[in-house]
Write a protein that holds these residues in place. Structure first.
Motif, mmCIF file in Angstrom:
data_model
loop_
_atom_site.group_PDB
_atom_site.id
_atom_site.type_symbol
_atom_site.label_atom_id
_atom_site.label_comp_id
_atom_site.label_asym_id
_atom_site.label_seq_id
_atom_site.Cartn_x
_atom_site.Cartn_y
_atom_site.Cartn_z
ATOM 1 N N VAL A 44 0.837 -1.199 0.000
ATOM 2 C CA VAL A 44 0.000 0.000 0.000
ATOM 3 C C VAL A 44 0.873 1.251 0.000
ATOM 4 O O VAL A 44 1.780 1.404 0.827
ATOM 5 N N HIS A 45 0.555 2.150 -0.928
ATOM 6 C CA HIS A 45 1.312 3.390 -1.155
ATOM 7 C C HIS A 45 0.486 4.581 -0.690
ATOM 8 O O HIS A 45 -0.730 4.619 -0.863
ATOM 9 N N SER A 46 1.161 5.564 -0.090
ATOM 10 C CA SER A 46 0.529 6.835 0.253
ATOM 11 C C SER A 46 1.322 7.948 -0.421
ATOM 12 O O SER A 46 2.562 7.933 -0.403
ATOM 13 N N GLU A 47 0.623 8.908 -1.019
ATOM 14 C CA GLU A 47 1.301 9.880 -1.874
ATOM 15 C C GLU A 47 2.271 10.780 -1.129
ATOM 16 O O GLU A 47 3.148 11.404 -1.749
ATOM 17 N N ASN A 48 2.158 10.872 0.192
ATOM 18 C CA ASN A 48 3.107 11.693 0.929
ATOM 19 C C ASN A 48 4.431 10.981 1.170
ATOM 20 O O ASN A 48 5.332 11.548 1.795
ATOM 21 N N GLY A 49 4.578 9.745 0.663
ATOM 22 C CA GLY A 49 5.878 9.090 0.690
ATOM 23 C C GLY A 49 5.998 7.866 1.562
ATOM 24 O O GLY A 49 6.945 7.733 2.344
ATOM 25 N N ILE A 50 5.032 6.939 1.445
ATOM 26 C CA ILE A 50 5.079 5.676 2.181
ATOM 27 C C ILE A 50 4.799 4.531 1.224
ATOM 28 O O ILE A 50 3.913 4.622 0.378
ATOM 29 N N LEU A 51 5.531 3.450 1.381
ATOM 30 C CA LEU A 51 5.264 2.207 0.659
ATOM 31 C C LEU A 51 5.342 1.066 1.663
ATOM 32 O O LEU A 51 6.335 0.931 2.384
ATOM 33 N N GLY A 52 4.291 0.251 1.693
ATOM 34 C CA GLY A 52 4.223 -0.807 2.697
ATOM 35 C C GLY A 52 3.450 -0.372 3.933
ATOM 36 O O GLY A 52 3.692 -0.851 5.046
ATOM 37 N N MET A 53 2.474 0.520 3.729
ATOM 38 C CA MET A 53 1.662 1.030 4.836
ATOM 39 C C MET A 53 0.709 -0.052 5.340
ATOM 40 O O MET A 53 0.191 -0.838 4.563
ATOM 41 N N ARG A 54 0.472 -0.071 6.639
ATOM 42 C CA ARG A 54 -0.506 -0.990 7.223
ATOM 43 C C ARG A 54 -1.292 -0.286 8.314
ATOM 44 O O ARG A 54 -0.887 0.771 8.824
ATOM 45 N N GLU A 55 -2.409 -0.895 8.684
ATOM 46 C CA GLU A 55 -3.246 -0.383 9.768
ATOM 47 C C GLU A 55 -2.540 -0.603 11.110
ATOM 48 O O GLU A 55 -1.829 -1.600 11.297
ATOM 49 N N LEU A 56 -2.712 0.314 12.032
ATOM 50 C CA LEU A 56 -2.214 0.100 13.390
ATOM 51 C C LEU A 56 -2.956 -1.056 14.042
ATOM 52 O O LEU A 56 -4.172 -1.192 13.891
ATOM 53 N N GLU A 57 -2.239 -1.895 14.756
ATOM 54 C CA GLU A 57 -2.868 -2.979 15.490
ATOM 55 C C GLU A 57 -3.433 -2.457 16.811
ATOM 56 O O GLU A 57 -2.987 -1.430 17.321
ATOM 57 N N PRO A 58 -4.452 -3.141 17.363
ATOM 58 C CA PRO A 58 -5.032 -2.689 18.632
ATOM 59 C C PRO A 58 -3.962 -2.545 19.712
ATOM 60 O O PRO A 58 -3.158 -3.453 19.949
ATOM 61 N N GLY A 59 -3.932 -1.387 20.349
ATOM 62 C CA GLY A 59 -2.975 -1.139 21.418
ATOM 63 C C GLY A 59 -1.594 -0.726 20.956
ATOM 64 O O GLY A 59 -0.735 -0.398 21.782
ATOM 65 N N GLU A 60 -1.344 -0.732 19.643
ATOM 66 C CA GLU A 60 -0.027 -0.357 19.132
ATOM 67 C C GLU A 60 0.182 1.147 19.292
ATOM 68 O O GLU A 60 -0.706 1.954 19.023
ATOM 69 N N SER A 61 1.369 1.530 19.735
ATOM 70 C CA SER A 61 1.648 2.954 19.958
ATOM 71 C C SER A 61 1.764 3.696 18.628
ATOM 72 O O SER A 61 2.177 3.135 17.608
ATOM 73 N N VAL A 62 1.380 4.944 18.658
ATOM 74 C CA VAL A 62 1.404 5.798 17.466
ATOM 75 C C VAL A 62 2.781 6.437 17.320
ATOM 76 O O VAL A 62 3.327 6.992 18.281
ATOM 77 N N ASP A 63 3.342 6.344 16.123
ATOM 78 C CA ASP A 63 4.558 7.068 15.788
ATOM 79 C C ASP A 63 4.134 8.387 15.152
ATOM 80 O O ASP A 63 3.563 8.394 14.059
ATOM 81 N N PRO A 64 4.387 9.537 15.798
ATOM 82 C CA PRO A 64 3.916 10.817 15.252
ATOM 83 C C PRO A 64 4.543 11.178 13.917
ATOM 84 O O PRO A 64 4.035 12.057 13.221
ATOM 85 N N ASP A 65 5.622 10.508 13.543
ATOM 86 C CA ASP A 65 6.254 10.757 12.247
ATOM 87 C C ASP A 65 5.723 9.844 11.151
ATOM 88 O O ASP A 65 6.183 9.936 10.004
ATOM 89 N N MET A 66 4.794 8.952 11.485
ATOM 90 C CA MET A 66 4.282 7.989 10.496
ATOM 91 C C MET A 66 2.794 8.259 10.278
ATOM 92 O O MET A 66 1.935 7.688 10.931
ATOM 93 N N MET A 67 2.515 9.145 9.335
ATOM 94 C CA MET A 67 1.144 9.532 9.011
ATOM 95 C C MET A 67 0.916 9.350 7.516
ATOM 96 O O MET A 67 1.832 9.576 6.714
ATOM 97 N N ASN A 68 -0.308 8.970 7.144
ATOM 98 C CA ASN A 68 -0.613 8.849 5.718
ATOM 99 C C ASN A 68 -1.018 10.218 5.146
ATOM 100 O O ASN A 68 -0.981 11.235 5.841
ATOM 101 N N ALA A 69 -1.418 10.232 3.890
ATOM 102 C CA ALA A 69 -1.757 11.500 3.235
ATOM 103 C C ALA A 69 -2.974 12.163 3.851
ATOM 104 O O ALA A 69 -3.183 13.370 3.686
ATOM 105 N N ALA A 70 -3.806 11.392 4.553
ATOM 106 C CA ALA A 70 -4.968 11.950 5.236
ATOM 107 C C ALA A 70 -4.639 12.415 6.654
ATOM 108 O O ALA A 70 -5.537 12.764 7.414
ATOM 109 N N LYS A 71 -3.341 12.391 7.004
ATOM 110 C CA LYS A 71 -2.856 12.801 8.334
ATOM 111 C C LYS A 71 -3.363 11.877 9.441
ATOM 112 O O LYS A 71 -3.569 12.307 10.581
ATOM 113 N N LEU A 72 -3.552 10.609 9.102
ATOM 114 C CA LEU A 72 -3.953 9.608 10.075
ATOM 115 C C LEU A 72 -2.763 8.711 10.396
ATOM 116 O O LEU A 72 -1.959 8.392 9.508
#
Length: 211
Positions: A44-72
């Motif tokens: 999965v590609h995101s236009e802001n510069g990610i390849l290999g994107m996946r959904e966060l797993e339940p309870g997984e901590s958020v990396d504030p530097d890892m956001m998709n093009a929708a800022k999620l």
């Protein structure tokens, strides 16, 4: 007699083949991500510069530097990467994406797409990377509701809103049906249970044929 947005996203996700490289646009398409499993090896590609994107797993901590093009917040599959915006657009423009999933305001029976502006005077809008995606991806699929809030068709003979791309859409997933764009116009692949052909045609602004 309508699919929810989650059901629409799940229906689309089922039709993406294993091993495909897919861009997910902003808006409704981001929900598709949660319906793929790691073993499907969908990249999965995101236009802001990610390849290999996946959904966060339940309870997984958020990396504030890892956001998709929708800022999620998202995470990376093993082997995934992030990179400069210019490299991401080179992937988009260079024909490296198998599928692009976008939202839409209107799709014409020829596959023209309008998805960036409602044409309202004084309202700032920007097409962003959508125009690059619709000409660069091998297939463009659209995820959108079948009608507007006031019941006007989004599937039309001619788009009346500013265009993103010409003759670019191959398939549309709505809350009422799944359709393909063919040389003869919209071809219905499936309809939600309980909705007859006449009702679907009445909600559509162009002639339908049925598989």
């Amino acid at each position: 007699m309508k699919r929810t947005r989650e059901q629409m996203a799940e229906a689309l996700a089922r039709d993406i083949p294993d091993g495909a490289t897919v861009n997910l646009g902003i808006g409704m398409p981001v929900a598709v991500l949660k319906y793929w499993r790691a073993e499907q090896e969908i990249l999965v590609h995101s236009e802001n510069g990610i390849l290999g994107m996946r959904e966060l797993e339940p309870g997984e901590s958020v990396d504030p530097d890892m956001m998709n093009a929708a800022k999620l917040p998202v995470a990376l599959l093993r082997g995934g990467s992030y990179f400069h915006h210019a490299d991401s657009f080179a992937m988009m423009r260079g024909g490296h994406l198998d599928y692009c999933i976008l939202g839409g305001y209107q799709v014409s029976q020829r596959g023209d797409l309008a998805n960036w502006s409602l044409g309202q005077p004084g309202v700032a809008a920007a097409v962003g990377g959508a125009m690059d995606l619709v000409v660069g991806a091998k297939q463009v699929w659209v995820l959108m509701e079948h009608t507007t809030r006031d019941g006007q068709p989004r599937l039309v003979s001619e788009c009346s809103l500013p265009l993103t791309g010409l003759r670019c859409v191959r398939r549309i997933y709505t809350d009422l049906a799944t359709l393909e764009v063919t040389p003869e116009g919209f071809k219905v692949l499936d309809v939600v249970p309980g909705l007859d052909r006449e009702a679907l045609q009445a909600a559509t602004g162009a002639p339908l044929t049925f598989a």
